[in-house]
Design an enzyme around this catalytic site. Sequence first.
Site, PDB file in Angstrom:
ATOM      1  N   LYS A 147       0.861  -1.186   0.000  1.00  0.00           N
ATOM      2  CA  LYS A 147       0.000   0.000   0.000  1.00  0.00           C
ATOM      3  C   LYS A 147       0.897   1.236   0.000  1.00  0.00           C
ATOM      4  CE  LYS A 147      -1.471   2.881   2.987  1.00  0.00           C
ATOM      5  NZ  LYS A 147      -1.553   4.095   2.176  1.00  0.00           N
TER       6      LYS A 147
ATOM      7  N   GLY B 129       7.013   5.554   8.124  1.00  0.00           N
ATOM      8  CA  GLY B 129       6.100   6.686   8.284  1.00  0.00           C
ATOM      9  C   GLY B 129       6.261   7.284   9.665  1.00  0.00           C
ATOM     10  N   SER B 130       5.187   7.886  10.152  1.00  0.00           N
ATOM     11  CA  SER B 130       5.275   8.618  11.409  1.00  0.00           C
ATOM     12  C   SER B 130       5.348   7.672  12.607  1.00  0.00           C
ATOM     13  CB  SER B 130       4.059   9.523  11.546  1.00  0.00           C
ATOM     14  OG  SER B 130       2.890   8.725  11.513  1.00  0.00           O
ATOM     15  N   THR B 131       5.927   8.177  13.694  1.00  0.00           N
ATOM     16  CA  THR B 131       6.047   7.379  14.914  1.00  0.00           C
ATOM     17  C   THR B 131       4.670   7.017  15.460  1.00  0.00           C
ATOM     18  OG1 THR B 131       8.211   8.258  15.445  1.00  0.00           O
ATOM     19  CG2 THR B 131       6.935   7.412  17.291  1.00  0.00           C
TER      20      THR B 131
ATOM     21  N   VAL C 202       1.769   6.465  13.915  1.00  0.00           N
ATOM     22  CA  VAL C 202       1.163   5.352  13.172  1.00  0.00           C
ATOM     23  C   VAL C 202       1.984   4.077  13.387  1.00  0.00           C
ATOM     24  CG1 VAL C 202       0.565   4.486  10.878  1.00  0.00           C
ATOM     25  CG2 VAL C 202       0.063   6.849  11.463  1.00  0.00           C
ATOM     26  N   GLY C 203       3.307   4.198  13.355  1.00  0.00           N
ATOM     27  CA  GLY C 203       4.172   3.033  13.555  1.00  0.00           C
ATOM     28  C   GLY C 203       3.957   2.389  14.915  1.00  0.00           C
TER      29      GLY C 203
ATOM     30  N   GLU D 134      10.247   1.839  10.311  1.00  0.00           N
ATOM     31  CA  GLU D 134      11.173   2.951  10.051  1.00  0.00           C
ATOM     32  C   GLU D 134      10.409   4.238  10.321  1.00  0.00           C
ATOM     33  OE1 GLU D 134      14.190   2.438   9.590  1.00  0.00           O
ATOM     34  OE2 GLU D 134      14.286   0.380   8.882  1.00  0.00           O
TER      35      GLU D 134
ATOM     36  N   CYS E 244      13.665  11.756   6.550  1.00  0.00           N
ATOM     37  CA  CYS E 244      13.649  11.518   7.995  1.00  0.00           C
ATOM     38  C   CYS E 244      15.027  11.534   8.638  1.00  0.00           C
ATOM     39  CB  CYS E 244      12.938  10.212   8.301  1.00  0.00           C
ATOM     40  SG  CYS E 244      13.579   8.842   7.343  1.00  0.00           S
TER      41      CYS E 244
ATOM     42  N   GLU F 103       9.847  16.903  14.077  1.00  0.00           N
ATOM     43  CA  GLU F 103      10.525  16.789  12.794  1.00  0.00           C
ATOM     44  C   GLU F 103      10.078  17.964  11.919  1.00  0.00           C
ATOM     45  OE1 GLU F 103       9.484  12.941  11.221  1.00  0.00           O
ATOM     46  OE2 GLU F 103      11.503  12.634  10.501  1.00  0.00           O
TER      47      GLU F 103
HETATM   48  P1  ADP Z   1       3.394  10.994   6.850  1.00  0.00           P
HETATM   49  O1  ADP Z   1       3.184  12.081   7.825  1.00  0.00           O
HETATM   50  O2  ADP Z   1       4.779  10.846   6.362  1.00  0.00           O
HETATM   51  O3  ADP Z   1       2.393  10.941   5.739  1.00  0.00           O
HETATM   52  P2  ADP Z   1       2.079   8.689   7.948  1.00  0.00           P
HETATM   53  O4  ADP Z   1       2.561   7.779   9.015  1.00  0.00           O
HETATM   54  O5  ADP Z   1       0.796   9.389   8.155  1.00  0.00           O
HETATM   55  O6  ADP Z   1       3.274   9.687   7.727  1.00  0.00           O
HETATM   56  O7  ADP Z   1       1.985   7.940   6.556  1.00  0.00           O
HETATM   57  C1  ADP Z   1       2.888   6.957   6.109  1.00  0.00           C
HETATM   58  C2  ADP Z   1       2.125   5.853   5.418  1.00  0.00           C
HETATM   59  O8  ADP Z   1       1.246   5.261   6.358  1.00  0.00           O
HETATM   60  C3  ADP Z   1       1.236   6.311   4.254  1.00  0.00           C
HETATM   61  O9  ADP Z   1       1.202   5.269   3.291  1.00  0.00           O
HETATM   62  C4  ADP Z   1      -0.124   6.465   4.918  1.00  0.00           C
HETATM   63  O10 ADP Z   1      -1.182   6.332   4.010  1.00  0.00           O
HETATM   64  C5  ADP Z   1      -0.092   5.305   5.893  1.00  0.00           C
HETATM   65  N1  ADP Z   1      -0.959   5.439   7.075  1.00  0.00           N
HETATM   66  C6  ADP Z   1      -1.435   6.553   7.661  1.00  0.00           C
HETATM   67  N2  ADP Z   1      -2.197   6.244   8.735  1.00  0.00           N
HETATM   68  C7  ADP Z   1      -2.200   4.886   8.829  1.00  0.00           C
HETATM   69  C8  ADP Z   1      -2.785   3.935   9.731  1.00  0.00           C
HETATM   70  N3  ADP Z   1      -3.514   4.325  10.774  1.00  0.00           N
HETATM   71  N4  ADP Z   1      -2.557   2.626   9.502  1.00  0.00           N
HETATM   72  C9  ADP Z   1      -1.800   2.227   8.470  1.00  0.00           C
HETATM   73  N5  ADP Z   1      -1.207   3.058   7.600  1.00  0.00           N
HETATM   74  C10 ADP Z   1      -1.399   4.377   7.771  1.00  0.00           C
END
Ligand code: ADP
Length: 490
Positions: free
Chosen positions: A185, A241-243, A245-246, A263, A297, A394
């Site tokens: 995705k 992606g973001s901490t 969500v991770g 990451e 990052c 960040e």
């Molecule tokens: P950024 O601020 O860099 O967009 P995100 O963590 O929001 O960081 O996004 C990184 C990836 O994670 C993107 O592919 C985004 O669509 C996806 N994403 C955002 N929210 C969720 C979630 N709750 N669960 C899974 N994937 C997510």
Amino acid sequence: VPYSFSDHGLLDDRPFVDGKWLRLPDRKTFPVEDPSDQQNLAHVSDCDASEYDKAIVIAHKAFASYKNLAPRTRGDLLRRWSQQVSNSRNDLAAVCTLELGKTFKESLGAVDYAVRCLTWFANLAEEGCGGETIPNSNPGGKTRIFTIRQPVGVVCAITPWNSPYSGVLKKIAPALAVGCTVVHKPAPETSLCAIALAKTFDRAGFAPGVYNMLTCAPEKAAAIGDLFCSHHLVRHVTFTGSTAVGRYLAQRCGANLKKMTMELGGNAPFLVFADADLDVAVKSLLACKFTSAGQVCIYANRVLVEEQIQDQFVSKLLEAITQNIRLGSPWDDKSTLGPLYSVKGAGKIQRLLKDALNKGARLLTPDTYKDGSAFYPPTLLVDTRSEMQITQEEIFGPVVGVSTFKTEDEAIQLANDVNSGLAGYVFTENVSRLFRVAEALQVGMVGARTGSISAVEQPFGGIKDSGLGREGSRHALEEYTDLKAITLAL
Ligand code: ADP
């Protein structure tokens, strides 16, 4: 757009599943825009969880035979993919400039990096994952223990917009190298890049179902994340992606005992000691602050300079910014700084900047941001302090905040006084200090007298809130394999 595509076959709006470009039954789509002018570029498929679920089942079916290919055959396939990416160099770069706003020159570099990711893992695929032979430690022991590494199975990947080719391939290439199959995705913002990359995959000759890529709108991301972390056929979730969500995804993976690679965000300190070569430090800072408009990052987030050289360092930095950083259209050869990925990015930077100025930081650069635009001017601030949002979050933009330290101990303490631990940079000509500080920094990667640390052969990853696991290097193969012990009676 001052570019005409030579291969329109790279452009599409459909997901790629089981080796086919599918048309969704409900034909639901979402828009993708050009950050330069916020014009709509395309509408791409908005897949829902049931489409991803089907793709996971297909990837699982494909795994049964793909895992048995000879390592050299997998290497050859990855090499053929790299050839396809090379063949489409200009067009892939153009998609990246259109969708992400990266200057065209930088986009070409991004495609070249993608090629290196594929060839690096093609070679590692061929080498394969060797094991060990362990003697039995019992006196007179009549057994030997052998270890092998086997592909985990279906890997699900969630990727961000900031590195739409190499960031994707650093996950997909090692997974395919060891014999896993993948459901991906991508970030909604760079859907066209993901589609174009999948087109090059489609031409490389892999069996259907080995790599499946489905786009979805931002609102669907959470449901897809939940599916990936809970589906019984998924063995590994790899996320960048973001901490926030991770952390959530890691909890979900933990609950279901799935392997994961996370990451996450960074907040890199950039330490400059009085005995540093200031020209090298300034040049390095330009590289890890203004490339990709600062949206990386591992880039410097907090510049910490030894007190007695602050004025000298800041004046060199201001001069270097003025001379080298040209904000403008990403298609213009003279631009070294294009727009941010979206107007949203500029909004966040404005919030950080206002907070810093309110709390006493001083602005040294003349250009100001114009509301509603994704073009953010190069910005230099001094007198930033720990309590400002700009040092705690960040920045992800072309903004430098400089503060000072008095001693090496204080420098290390300030550098480590954040929750994240991704990258750090240190500049000194004293080699003992260089090692001392590099070893004391609580990060996964250190740039010692350099601001350019991106390379597929580098183990990439963070500690603390910056994540789990490593990408790049041969360590990436460990992420996508399980270790099996076989005890053999003699
Ligand atoms: P950024 O601020 O860099 O967009 P995100 O963590 O929001 O960081 O996004 C990184 C990836 O994670 C993107 O592919 C985004 O669509 C996806 N994403 C955002 N929210 C969720 C979630 N709750 N669960 C899974 N994937 C997510």
